[in-house]
Structure formats: structure tokens, C-alpha cells
Design a protein around this motif. Structure first.
Motif, PDB file in Angstrom:
ATOM      1  N   VAL A  93       0.816  -1.219   0.000  1.00 36.63           N
ATOM      2  CA  VAL A  93       0.000   0.000   0.000  1.00 36.63           C
ATOM      3  C   VAL A  93       0.850   1.270   0.000  1.00 36.63           C
ATOM      4  CG1 VAL A  93      -1.641   1.346   1.380  1.00 36.63           C
ATOM      5  CG2 VAL A  93      -1.978  -1.110   1.086  1.00 36.63           C
ATOM      6  N   VAL A  94       1.690   1.426   0.987  1.00 41.77           N
ATOM      7  CA  VAL A  94       2.400   2.703   1.158  1.00 41.77           C
ATOM      8  C   VAL A  94       3.338   3.005  -0.015  1.00 41.77           C
ATOM      9  CG1 VAL A  94       3.974   4.016   2.630  1.00 41.77           C
ATOM     10  CG2 VAL A  94       2.078   2.744   3.657  1.00 41.77           C
ATOM     11  N   PRO A  95       4.186   2.061  -0.449  1.00 36.48           N
ATOM     12  CA  PRO A  95       5.032   2.387  -1.602  1.00 36.48           C
ATOM     13  C   PRO A  95       4.225   2.715  -2.865  1.00 36.48           C
ATOM     14  CG  PRO A  95       5.882   0.461  -0.474  1.00 36.48           C
ATOM     15  CD  PRO A  95       4.548   0.767   0.142  1.00 36.48           C
ATOM     16  N   THR A  96       3.131   2.011  -3.065  1.00 40.54           N
ATOM     17  CA  THR A  96       2.289   2.285  -4.234  1.00 40.54           C
ATOM     18  C   THR A  96       1.668   3.670  -4.128  1.00 40.54           C
ATOM     19  OG1 THR A  96       1.786  -0.068  -4.407  1.00 40.54           O
ATOM     20  CG2 THR A  96       0.369   1.438  -5.637  1.00 40.54           C
ATOM     21  N   ALA A  97       1.130   3.981  -2.959  1.00 42.18           N
ATOM     22  CA  ALA A  97       0.508   5.291  -2.745  1.00 42.18           C
ATOM     23  C   ALA A  97       1.532   6.416  -2.911  1.00 42.18           C
ATOM     24  CB  ALA A  97      -0.129   5.336  -1.356  1.00 42.18           C
ATOM     25  N   LEU A  98       2.715   6.223  -2.353  1.00 41.17           N
ATOM     26  CA  LEU A  98       3.755   7.259  -2.480  1.00 41.17           C
ATOM     27  C   LEU A  98       4.229   7.393  -3.923  1.00 41.17           C
ATOM     28  CD1 LEU A  98       5.813   6.728   0.798  1.00 41.17           C
ATOM     29  CD2 LEU A  98       4.061   8.460   0.310  1.00 41.17           C
ATOM     30  N   GLY A  99       4.287   6.299  -4.654  1.00 39.17           N
ATOM     31  CA  GLY A  99       4.639   6.365  -6.071  1.00 39.17           C
ATOM     32  C   GLY A  99       3.624   7.168  -6.863  1.00 39.17           C
ATOM     33  N   GLU A 145      -6.928   1.898   3.340  1.00 35.96           N
ATOM     34  CA  GLU A 145      -6.256   0.609   3.159  1.00 35.96           C
ATOM     35  C   GLU A 145      -5.817   0.035   4.513  1.00 35.96           C
ATOM     36  OE1 GLU A 145      -6.556  -1.064   0.605  1.00 35.96           O
ATOM     37  OE2 GLU A 145      -5.570  -0.266  -1.160  1.00 35.96           O
ATOM     38  N   LYS A 146      -5.269   0.868   5.376  1.00 36.89           N
ATOM     39  CA  LYS A 146      -4.835   0.390   6.693  1.00 36.89           C
ATOM     40  C   LYS A 146      -6.037  -0.042   7.535  1.00 36.89           C
ATOM     41  CE  LYS A 146      -0.492   0.800   6.059  1.00 36.89           C
ATOM     42  NZ  LYS A 146       0.347  -0.383   5.921  1.00 36.89           N
ATOM     43  N   ARG A 147      -7.130   0.700   7.459  1.00 36.19           N
ATOM     44  CA  ARG A 147      -8.353   0.331   8.183  1.00 36.19           C
ATOM     45  C   ARG A 147      -8.873  -1.009   7.681  1.00 36.19           C
ATOM     46  NH1 ARG A 147     -13.753   0.213   7.425  1.00 36.19           N
ATOM     47  NH2 ARG A 147     -13.454   0.968   5.320  1.00 36.19           N
ATOM     48  N   ASN A 148      -8.872  -1.195   6.374  1.00 34.00           N
ATOM     49  CA  ASN A 148      -9.332  -2.461   5.803  1.00 34.00           C
ATOM     50  C   ASN A 148      -8.443  -3.618   6.237  1.00 34.00           C
ATOM     51  OD1 ASN A 148     -11.480  -1.237   4.565  1.00 34.00           O
ATOM     52  ND2 ASN A 148     -10.494  -1.083   2.573  1.00 34.00           N
ATOM     53  N   THR A 149      -7.145  -3.378   6.312  1.00 37.99           N
ATOM     54  CA  THR A 149      -6.215  -4.419   6.761  1.00 37.99           C
ATOM     55  C   THR A 149      -6.494  -4.789   8.210  1.00 37.99           C
ATOM     56  OG1 THR A 149      -4.529  -3.630   5.226  1.00 37.99           O
ATOM     57  CG2 THR A 149      -3.775  -4.997   7.059  1.00 37.99           C
ATOM     58  N   LEU A 150      -6.693  -3.798   9.052  1.00 38.58           N
ATOM     59  CA  LEU A 150      -6.999  -4.060  10.460  1.00 38.58           C
ATOM     60  C   LEU A 150      -8.332  -4.785  10.601  1.00 38.58           C
ATOM     61  CD1 LEU A 150      -5.853  -0.714  12.121  1.00 38.58           C
ATOM     62  CD2 LEU A 150      -4.756  -2.966  12.305  1.00 38.58           C
ATOM     63  N   PHE A 151      -9.301  -4.395   9.787  1.00 39.98           N
ATOM     64  CA  PHE A 151     -10.613  -5.026   9.827  1.00 39.98           C
ATOM     65  C   PHE A 151     -10.525  -6.497   9.435  1.00 39.98           C
ATOM     66  CE2 PHE A 151     -14.709  -6.091   7.762  1.00 39.98           C
ATOM     67  CZ  PHE A 151     -15.540  -5.941   8.853  1.00 39.98           C
ATOM     68  N   LYS A 152      -9.745  -6.779   8.394  1.00 41.97           N
ATOM     69  CA  LYS A 152      -9.570  -8.175   7.958  1.00 41.97           C
ATOM     70  C   LYS A 152      -8.891  -9.005   9.047  1.00 41.97           C
ATOM     71  CE  LYS A 152      -9.258  -7.262   3.038  1.00 41.97           C
ATOM     72  NZ  LYS A 152      -8.355  -7.213   1.871  1.00 41.97           N
ATOM     73  N   LYS A 153      -7.877  -8.446   9.701  1.00 42.77           N
ATOM     74  CA  LYS A 153      -7.161  -9.163  10.759  1.00 42.77           C
ATOM     75  C   LYS A 153      -8.071  -9.434  11.949  1.00 42.77           C
ATOM     76  CE  LYS A 153      -2.501  -7.677   9.675  1.00 42.77           C
ATOM     77  NZ  LYS A 153      -1.344  -6.893  10.101  1.00 42.77           N
TER      78      LYS A 153
END
Length: 127
Positions: free
Chosen positions: A55-61, A116-124
Motif C-alpha cells: 500500500v504505502v510504496p504504491t501510494a507514495l509512487g 487501506e490500513k483500516r481495511n487491513t486491520l478489519f480483515k485481521k
């Protein structure tokens, strides 16, 4: 490289939204700022439609790409390339540098990262 239909659907929906804004909204807020906010999300979703990247590298790119396009506007790249009479070039590349666009791009990418981070936490938490 892996096709992700969910991101592709988001890409299509965002693209349609951007086209509708460009065609029918002629105000001083939604078109210039919400359009720029959404365009980086659109590009991010397009990239994620085909690449399974973090997520982060893609978003920063995507953010660096948006900043680069804005910087090229500062240097009047449309005129340098002799495309000033092309409506498509002026719409796609843009023709004027605005600091507010940099802010809109940044906020759009921050929104991507937060979602994206919220979705990741939700999935976990569902595991």
C-alpha cells in the motif's frame, strides 16, 4: 502481476465520476479540488488493479507521479510540447500549477492509506 477485479471496478467508478465532474461541474471547488483529490485515488486503484504491491510504496509512487505532473505544469510543459491548442492535452496534463492541487493530491493519498490500513486491520480482526 495479478489482476484485481475489486480495484478495477473502483477504477471504473472513479473514472466515470471524474468524467462527470469534468463535463457537468463548473464550480470553484468540486471540479478543481475534489477532482484532484479523486484523481490520485483513481490512479492508485488503476495500479492496484494489475499489481499486487504494498500500500504505502504504491501510494507514495502515485503521489510522486502527481507531484511530477504538477511540476511539469509549473514549467508549462503543454506549451513546451506545442500542445497548447489541444483541449485533450490541457485537460489530461493540465496547464496551470496550483499549490492547492499539491494539497488535494496529498489529502487523496492520505485517504487511500487510511482506508487501506483500516481495511487491513478489519480483515485481521475478523480472523
Amino acid at each position: 502481476m495479478k489482476f484485481n477485479p475489486r480495484y478495477f471496478v473502483y477504477t471504473i467508478l472513479l473514472f466515470v465520476t471524474e468524467v462527470l465532474i469534468a463535463l457537468f461541474v463548473h464550480d470553484q471547488f468540486i471540479r478543481p479540488y475534489i477532482g484532484d483529490f479523486l484523481v490520485v485515488i483513481l490512479i492508485y486503484c488503476f495500479v492496484k488493479s494489475f499489481l499486487n504491491t504494498p500500500v504505502v510504496p504504491t501510494a507514495l509512487g502515485v503521489l510522486v507521479f502527481a507531484y511530477t505532473v504538477e511540476l511539469l505544469q509549473y514549467f508549462r510543459i503543454v506549451e513546451v510540447l506545442g500542445l497548447q491548442h489541444s483541449r485533450a492535452a490541457r485537460i489530461i496534463i493540465g496547464s496551470s500549477f496550483e499549490w492547492q492541487d499539491i494539497l488535494a493530491y496529498t489529502l487523496g493519498i492520505l485517504m487511500v492509506i487510511l482506508i487501506e490500513k483500516r481495511n487491513t486491520l478489519f480483515k485481521k480482526s475478523r480472523l
